[in-house]
Design a protein around this motif. Structure first.
Motif, PDB file in Angstrom:
ATOM      1  N   ALA A 159       0.826  -1.199   0.000  1.00 17.75           N
ATOM      2  CA  ALA A 159       0.000   0.000   0.000  1.00 17.75           C
ATOM      3  C   ALA A 159       0.862   1.250   0.000  1.00 17.75           C
ATOM      4  CB  ALA A 159      -0.919   0.012   1.221  1.00 17.75           C
ATOM      5  N   VAL A 160       0.376   2.252  -0.727  1.00 21.49           N
ATOM      6  CA  VAL A 160       0.973   3.586  -0.716  1.00 21.49           C
ATOM      7  C   VAL A 160      -0.139   4.528  -0.278  1.00 21.49           C
ATOM      8  CG1 VAL A 160       2.033   5.406  -2.087  1.00 21.49           C
ATOM      9  CG2 VAL A 160       2.545   3.006  -2.602  1.00 21.49           C
ATOM     10  N   SER A 161       0.105   5.238   0.830  1.00 16.16           N
ATOM     11  CA  SER A 161      -0.913   6.129   1.377  1.00 16.16           C
ATOM     12  C   SER A 161      -0.269   7.326   2.056  1.00 16.16           C
ATOM     13  CB  SER A 161      -1.778   5.378   2.393  1.00 16.16           C
ATOM     14  OG  SER A 161      -2.659   6.269   3.049  1.00 16.16           O
ATOM     15  N   SER A 162      -0.880   8.482   1.908  1.00 15.41           N
ATOM     16  CA  SER A 162      -0.387   9.676   2.590  1.00 15.41           C
ATOM     17  C   SER A 162      -0.582   9.578   4.102  1.00 15.41           C
ATOM     18  CB  SER A 162      -1.068  10.928   2.038  1.00 15.41           C
ATOM     19  OG  SER A 162      -2.461  10.851   2.228  1.00 15.41           O
ATOM     20  N   VAL A 163      -1.426   8.676   4.555  1.00 15.32           N
ATOM     21  CA  VAL A 163      -1.591   8.432   5.988  1.00 15.32           C
ATOM     22  C   VAL A 163      -0.264   8.014   6.615  1.00 15.32           C
ATOM     23  CG1 VAL A 163      -2.752   6.944   7.688  1.00 15.32           C
ATOM     24  CG2 VAL A 163      -4.040   7.862   5.760  1.00 15.32           C
ATOM     25  N   PHE A 164       0.609   7.412   5.831  1.00 10.79           N
ATOM     26  CA  PHE A 164       1.903   6.930   6.316  1.00 10.79           C
ATOM     27  C   PHE A 164       2.986   8.012   6.338  1.00 10.79           C
ATOM     28  CE2 PHE A 164       0.487   2.739   4.220  1.00 10.79           C
ATOM     29  CZ  PHE A 164      -0.147   2.317   5.370  1.00 10.79           C
ATOM     30  N   ASP A 165       2.675   9.216   5.865  1.00 10.17           N
ATOM     31  CA  ASP A 165       3.681  10.274   5.707  1.00 10.17           C
ATOM     32  C   ASP A 165       4.589  10.475   6.915  1.00 10.17           C
ATOM     33  OD1 ASP A 165       3.371  11.019   3.066  1.00 10.17           O
ATOM     34  OD2 ASP A 165       1.862  12.543   3.517  1.00 10.17           O
ATOM     35  N   ASP A 166       4.041  10.610   8.094  1.00 13.29           N
ATOM     36  CA  ASP A 166       4.848  10.919   9.274  1.00 13.29           C
ATOM     37  C   ASP A 166       5.036   9.718  10.200  1.00 13.29           C
ATOM     38  OD1 ASP A 166       5.238  13.611   8.541  1.00 13.29           O
ATOM     39  OD2 ASP A 166       3.231  14.114   9.271  1.00 13.29           O
ATOM     40  N   LEU A 167       4.824   8.520   9.664  1.00 12.68           N
ATOM     41  CA  LEU A 167       4.949   7.309  10.472  1.00 12.68           C
ATOM     42  C   LEU A 167       6.170   6.504  10.045  1.00 12.68           C
ATOM     43  CD1 LEU A 167       1.229   6.077  10.414  1.00 12.68           C
ATOM     44  CD2 LEU A 167       2.331   7.563  12.103  1.00 12.68           C
ATOM     45  N   ASN A 168       6.848   5.923  11.025  1.00 10.67           N
ATOM     46  CA  ASN A 168       7.957   5.034  10.677  1.00 10.67           C
ATOM     47  C   ASN A 168       7.399   3.654  10.329  1.00 10.67           C
ATOM     48  OD1 ASN A 168       7.681   3.419  13.082  1.00 10.67           O
ATOM     49  ND2 ASN A 168       8.936   4.875  14.218  1.00 10.67           N
ATOM     50  N   ARG A 169       8.277   2.747   9.947  1.00  7.91           N
ATOM     51  CA  ARG A 169       7.853   1.419   9.486  1.00  7.91           C
ATOM     52  C   ARG A 169       7.009   0.687  10.527  1.00  7.91           C
ATOM     53  NH1 ARG A 169       9.835  -3.522  10.272  1.00  7.91           N
ATOM     54  NH2 ARG A 169      11.704  -2.722  11.261  1.00  7.91           N
ATOM     55  N   VAL A 170       7.436   0.699  11.774  1.00 11.19           N
ATOM     56  CA  VAL A 170       6.715  -0.003  12.838  1.00 11.19           C
ATOM     57  C   VAL A 170       5.351   0.636  13.085  1.00 11.19           C
ATOM     58  CG1 VAL A 170       6.756  -0.608  15.286  1.00 11.19           C
ATOM     59  CG2 VAL A 170       8.824  -0.866  13.913  1.00 11.19           C
ATOM     60  N   GLN A 171       5.275   1.956  13.081  1.00 11.18           N
ATOM     61  CA  GLN A 171       3.995   2.643  13.271  1.00 11.18           C
ATOM     62  C   GLN A 171       3.025   2.339  12.137  1.00 11.18           C
ATOM     63  OE1 GLN A 171       5.826   6.526  13.566  1.00 11.18           O
ATOM     64  NE2 GLN A 171       5.305   6.683  15.747  1.00 11.18           N
ATOM     65  N   ARG A 172       3.539   2.260  10.925  1.00 11.59           N
ATOM     66  CA  ARG A 172       2.696   1.916   9.777  1.00 11.59           C
ATOM     67  C   ARG A 172       2.133   0.515   9.931  1.00 11.59           C
ATOM     68  NH1 ARG A 172       6.590   4.207   4.852  1.00 11.59           N
ATOM     69  NH2 ARG A 172       6.580   6.365   5.595  1.00 11.59           N
ATOM     70  N   GLN A 173       2.992  -0.426  10.314  1.00 14.00           N
ATOM     71  CA  GLN A 173       2.540  -1.802  10.498  1.00 14.00           C
ATOM     72  C   GLN A 173       1.508  -1.905  11.612  1.00 14.00           C
ATOM     73  OE1 GLN A 173       6.224  -3.908  11.049  1.00 14.00           O
ATOM     74  NE2 GLN A 173       6.573  -4.104   8.853  1.00 14.00           N
ATOM     75  N   ARG A 174       1.749  -1.233  12.723  1.00 16.33           N
ATOM     76  CA  ARG A 174       0.792  -1.265  13.840  1.00 16.33           C
ATOM     77  C   ARG A 174      -0.562  -0.700  13.432  1.00 16.33           C
ATOM     78  NH1 ARG A 174       4.959   0.534  18.626  1.00 16.33           N
ATOM     79  NH2 ARG A 174       5.831  -1.548  18.945  1.00 16.33           N
ATOM     80  N   LEU A 175      -0.551   0.338  12.631  1.00 15.37           N
ATOM     81  CA  LEU A 175      -1.804   0.913  12.151  1.00 15.37           C
ATOM     82  C   LEU A 175      -2.579  -0.110  11.327  1.00 15.37           C
ATOM     83  CD1 LEU A 175      -3.786   3.232  11.697  1.00 15.37           C
ATOM     84  CD2 LEU A 175      -2.302   4.008   9.823  1.00 15.37           C
ATOM     85  N   VAL A 176      -1.904  -0.784  10.409  1.00 19.02           N
ATOM     86  CA  VAL A 176      -2.572  -1.788   9.576  1.00 19.02           C
ATOM     87  C   VAL A 176      -3.052  -2.958  10.434  1.00 19.02           C
ATOM     88  CG1 VAL A 176      -2.258  -3.458   7.698  1.00 19.02           C
ATOM     89  CG2 VAL A 176      -1.438  -1.097   7.445  1.00 19.02           C
ATOM     90  N   TYR A 177      -2.243  -3.390  11.396  1.00 15.06           N
ATOM     91  CA  TYR A 177      -2.677  -4.465  12.297  1.00 15.06           C
ATOM     92  C   TYR A 177      -3.939  -4.068  13.053  1.00 15.06           C
ATOM     93  CZ  TYR A 177       2.039  -6.476  11.699  1.00 15.06           C
ATOM     94  OH  TYR A 177       3.197  -6.993  11.195  1.00 15.06           O
TER      95      TYR A 177
END
Length: 90
Positions: free
Chosen positions: A47-65
């Motif tokens: 996924a490519v999303s602007s929601v991920f702009d200010d999140l690091n890899r772990v934060q992005r994964q936690r959001l999806v989880y």
């Protein structure tokens, strides 16, 4: 609703992605722990999303989880992720 469709619908609603791929890799895991004969147990999401702009890899994964908590608590045995912000994808 099929598992892949549920994953796609939830991620589309919550992330408004520029790009989203939900790939069912269950056939590659037939006979392994957690695999069911009907499939839909192992997924890869890109996924490519602007929601991920200010999140690091772990934060992005936690959001999806968090978004997919119901699927991860039930039918989904394994989930791999490739999550990018639009600026990462260039």
């Amino acid at each position: 609703m099929k598992v892949a469709a549920s994953i796609r619908e939830k991620l589309t609603r919550e992330l408004t992605p520029e790009q989203l791929e939900v790939i069912d890799q269950s056939c590659d895991h037939a006979g392994h722990a957690g695999a069911r004969p009907e499939g839909e147990t192992h997924f890869h999401v890109e996924a490519v999303s602007s929601v991920f702009d200010d999140l690091n890899r772990v934060q992005r994964q936690r959001l999806v989880y968090k978004i997919l908590a119901d699927e991860l608590a039930g039918p989904v045995h394994a989930l791999t992720l490739n999550l990018k912000a639009p600026s990462d994808a260039k």
